[in-house]
Design a protein around this motif. Structure first.
Motif, PDB file in Angstrom:
ATOM      1  N   PHE A 118       6.828 -19.106   8.041  1.00 49.87           N
ATOM      2  CA  PHE A 118       6.239 -17.887   7.503  1.00 49.87           C
ATOM      3  C   PHE A 118       4.949 -18.232   6.761  1.00 49.87           C
ATOM      4  O   PHE A 118       4.765 -19.367   6.310  1.00 49.87           O
ATOM      5  CB  PHE A 118       7.195 -17.194   6.528  1.00 49.87           C
ATOM      6  N   ASN A 119       4.072 -17.262   6.620  1.00 47.10           N
ATOM      7  CA  ASN A 119       2.863 -17.415   5.819  1.00 47.10           C
ATOM      8  C   ASN A 119       2.866 -16.344   4.739  1.00 47.10           C
ATOM      9  O   ASN A 119       2.997 -15.154   5.037  1.00 47.10           O
ATOM     10  CB  ASN A 119       1.613 -17.287   6.690  1.00 47.10           C
ATOM     11  N   ILE A 120       2.742 -16.766   3.485  1.00 46.65           N
ATOM     12  CA  ILE A 120       2.852 -15.822   2.377  1.00 46.65           C
ATOM     13  C   ILE A 120       1.755 -14.768   2.411  1.00 46.65           C
ATOM     14  O   ILE A 120       1.994 -13.590   2.114  1.00 46.65           O
ATOM     15  CB  ILE A 120       2.869 -16.575   1.022  1.00 46.65           C
ATOM     16  N   ASP A 121       0.544 -15.159   2.784  1.00 52.69           N
ATOM     17  CA  ASP A 121      -0.554 -14.194   2.804  1.00 52.69           C
ATOM     18  C   ASP A 121      -0.360 -13.150   3.899  1.00 52.69           C
ATOM     19  O   ASP A 121      -0.689 -11.972   3.716  1.00 52.69           O
ATOM     20  CB  ASP A 121      -1.886 -14.926   3.001  1.00 52.69           C
ATOM     21  N   THR A 122       0.171 -13.569   5.034  1.00 58.81           N
ATOM     22  CA  THR A 122       0.459 -12.625   6.117  1.00 58.81           C
ATOM     23  C   THR A 122       1.535 -11.638   5.694  1.00 58.81           C
ATOM     24  O   THR A 122       1.435 -10.423   5.964  1.00 58.81           O
ATOM     25  CB  THR A 122       0.918 -13.386   7.378  1.00 58.81           C
ATOM     26  N   ILE A 123       2.557 -12.109   5.013  1.00 60.82           N
ATOM     27  CA  ILE A 123       3.621 -11.218   4.541  1.00 60.82           C
ATOM     28  C   ILE A 123       3.075 -10.182   3.569  1.00 60.82           C
ATOM     29  O   ILE A 123       3.363  -8.985   3.677  1.00 60.82           O
ATOM     30  CB  ILE A 123       4.744 -12.037   3.872  1.00 60.82           C
ATOM     31  N   ILE A 124       2.266 -10.623   2.615  1.00 58.64           N
ATOM     32  CA  ILE A 124       1.758  -9.713   1.591  1.00 58.64           C
ATOM     33  C   ILE A 124       0.783  -8.704   2.194  1.00 58.64           C
ATOM     34  O   ILE A 124       0.830  -7.510   1.879  1.00 58.64           O
ATOM     35  CB  ILE A 124       1.082 -10.505   0.454  1.00 58.64           C
ATOM     36  N   SER A 125      -0.098  -9.155   3.078  1.00 60.17           N
ATOM     37  CA  SER A 125      -1.108  -8.254   3.641  1.00 60.17           C
ATOM     38  C   SER A 125      -0.518  -7.261   4.636  1.00 60.17           C
ATOM     39  O   SER A 125      -0.929  -6.104   4.695  1.00 60.17           O
ATOM     40  CB  SER A 125      -2.232  -9.052   4.308  1.00 60.17           C
ATOM     41  N   GLN A 126       0.445  -7.708   5.417  1.00 56.14           N
ATOM     42  CA  GLN A 126       1.031  -6.839   6.438  1.00 56.14           C
ATOM     43  C   GLN A 126       2.269  -6.105   5.955  1.00 56.14           C
ATOM     44  O   GLN A 126       2.789  -5.243   6.676  1.00 56.14           O
ATOM     45  CB  GLN A 126       1.371  -7.661   7.683  1.00 56.14           C
ATOM     46  N   ARG A 127       2.754  -6.442   4.773  1.00 51.25           N
ATOM     47  CA  ARG A 127       3.941  -5.808   4.196  1.00 51.25           C
ATOM     48  C   ARG A 127       5.115  -5.879   5.162  1.00 51.25           C
ATOM     49  O   ARG A 127       5.887  -4.932   5.336  1.00 51.25           O
ATOM     50  CB  ARG A 127       3.655  -4.349   3.821  1.00 51.25           C
ATOM     51  N   GLU A 128       5.267  -7.033   5.781  1.00 52.03           N
ATOM     52  CA  GLU A 128       6.345  -7.225   6.743  1.00 52.03           C
ATOM     53  C   GLU A 128       6.767  -8.686   6.730  1.00 52.03           C
ATOM     54  O   GLU A 128       5.921  -9.584   6.689  1.00 52.03           O
ATOM     55  CB  GLU A 128       5.880  -6.834   8.147  1.00 52.03           C
ATOM     56  N   ILE A 129       8.077  -8.916   6.760  1.00 52.78           N
ATOM     57  CA  ILE A 129       8.592 -10.282   6.806  1.00 52.78           C
ATOM     58  C   ILE A 129       8.974 -10.599   8.239  1.00 52.78           C
ATOM     59  O   ILE A 129       9.944 -10.063   8.779  1.00 52.78           O
ATOM     60  CB  ILE A 129       9.793 -10.460   5.861  1.00 52.78           C
TER      61      ILE A 129
END
Length: 341
Positions: A118-129
Motif C-alpha cells: 500500500f502507499n499512504i499518499d495514495t490512500i489519503i488522496s483517493q480516500r480508498e484502501i
C-alpha cells in the motif's frame, strides 16, 4: 518493520562479542511511565499490529471487515478504514506482519503466500484502501518464517538448516540463499527443513546500519546479523532455554518454558525497542504480549528498561515527539499512548 513468526542463522561464536544484561544492571535506568492518555476510538476489529508514517498511525486486525485503519497521530481520530478478510484479490487472508518502507507499507498475508503493498499518499488522496501491488513470496518447500522488505528486494527467513535467509524479488523469484543454523547434537532427529524450530525468533531490518536484528522466543538473547547472514553480535541476558526436548514423529516437542519475545523488534533512527513477555508458555493468553520494553542502541547494547502499567500487543515509537503508541484490543480504548519524557 515488524511482526509474527520464527528462525535462526549462522552462529560463529569465535567471531561474536557477547554482552550480558546482568552485567549492566547498575547502568540500566528503569522507567515507570504514567497511565496512558486515552482517546475514544472505533477499534472493534481486534487490531494487534501498529506502525507509523509521518503523522499517520496504521493498525491491522484479524476481525472480518475493515481490518486496516489509518489514524491521525495527533488526536487519534480515524481517517479511513477498509480491507476485508477473504480470498479475493483485494482482500486479506491472514494478517501476519506489518512493515513500513518510506511512504509504502506491506502487510504479509500468511494465508496466500504474498504481501499486500500500500502507499499512504495514495490512500489519503483517493480516500480508498486498496493494495497497489501484490508481492509474491517464494514457494520453495521451505517453512517461511518472516519476510522483510529491504530497499528493492525482500529477505525471507526459514527454518531450513542450510538456508535460513532467502533473497527474492517482488515476483517471488529467489536470487540467493544464505546463512546456516549452528550444529546442535540435540536436534539430530529433526528434519533439516524444521531445524530452526529450536531457535524461533522475530526479525527486523535496521535500515540505518544495514543489519538484521533477531529477538529470540525461547532463548533470552538478541542477535545482530549482516545481510550475508553472518552473526556479528549477541546479547545474552541469561534466561536461555536449556531444558531437554523430545520428539514425536520427528517433530520437536518443547516443555513448558519462559517465552521471551513474541513481537518483532521496533526500529527507530536512534534505538531498538523490544517488548518482553517473560512468562511461561502455558501462561500465554489474549491479555497481551507484555508490559516491559527493553531499549538497545543501534549496536545492540542495552540502554534501559521501560515498565508500562498496561499489557500491550504491539507498539511504535515516535522519538521526535517522545511518545510511545500502543495497542491492545482488550482495553476499552484500545489505542493509547505514553509520554516517554
Amino acid at each position: 518493520m515488524k511482526k509474527l513468526i520464527f528462525i535462526f542463522i549462522i552462529i560463529i561464536f569465535q567471531f561474536c562479542k557477547s554482552n550480558s544484561l546482568e552485567n549492566l544492571n547498575d547502568t540500566i535506568e528503569k522507567s515507570r511511565l504514567s497511565s496512558p492518555n486515552e482517546f475514544s476510538t472505533e477499534i472493534t476489529k481486534m487490531e494487534f499490529l501498529i506502525d507509523q508514517i509521518d503523522n499517520y498511525l496504521i493498525t491491522v486486525g484479524f476481525g472480518h471487515v475493515n481490518v486496516l485503519t489509518i489514524y491521525d497521530k495527533g488526536n487519534l481520530n480515524k481517517i479511513i478504514d477498509g480491507l476485508n478478510i477473504g480470498d479475493g484479490p483485494d482482500e486479506l487472508g491472514h494478517p501476519v506482519s506489518l512493515h513500513v518502507v518510506y511512504r509504502d507499507f506491506y502487510i504479509r498475508d500468511g494465508g496466500y503466500a504474498r504481501l499486500l503493498k500500500f502507499n499512504i499518499d495514495t490512500i489519503i488522496s483517493q480516500r480508498e484502501i486498496k493494495p497497489i501491488k501484490i508481492v509474491k513470496t517464494p514457494v520453495t518447500g521451505d517453512v517461511i518464517i518472516s519476510v522483510m522488505p529491504i530497499e528493492d528486494y525482500f529477505v525471507a527467513t526459514t527454518q531450513s538448516k542450510e538456508s535460513h535467509f532467502i533473497k527474492f524479488t517482488e515476483n517471488g523469484q529467489v536470487t540467493s540463499r544464505f546463512g546456516t543454523y549452528e550444529e546442535n547434537e540435540k536436534l539430530k532427529e529433526i528434519p533439516d527443513i524444521l531445524y530452526g524450530t529450536f531457535y524461533e525468533g522475530r526479525y527486523s531490518y535496521i535500515k540505518e546500519s544495514g543489519k538484521i536484528i533477531k529477538s529470540m522466543m525461547d532463548h533470552d538473547r538478541i542477535e545482530v546479523y549482516n545481510l550475508f547472514g553472518e552473526l556479528e553480535n549477541t546479547i545474552d541476558t541469561g534466561n536461555n532455554f536449556n531444558e531437554e526436548i523430545s520428539f514425536d514423529n520427528r517433530m520437536i516437542v518443547k516443555p513448558d518454558r519462559v517465552i521471551n519475545y513474541i513481537t518483532y523488534p521496533v526500529i527507530t533512527d536512534k534505538n531498538i525497542y523490544l517488548l518482553y513477555f517473560g512468562k511461561l508458555y502455558s501462561q500465554m493468553d489474549l491479555s497481551g504480549y507484555g508490559n516491559e520494553i527493553r531499549v538497545l542502541d543501534q549496536n545492540g547494547e542495552y540502554i534501559k528498561k521501560i515498565s508500562l502499567d498496561n499489557e500491550i500487543y504491539d507498539f511504535v515509537i515516535d522519538e521526535e515527539n517522545s511518545k510511545l503508541y500502543c495497542i491492545n484490543f482488550n482495553e476499552e480504548n484500545p489505542l493509547f499512548y505514553y509520554n516517554l519524557y
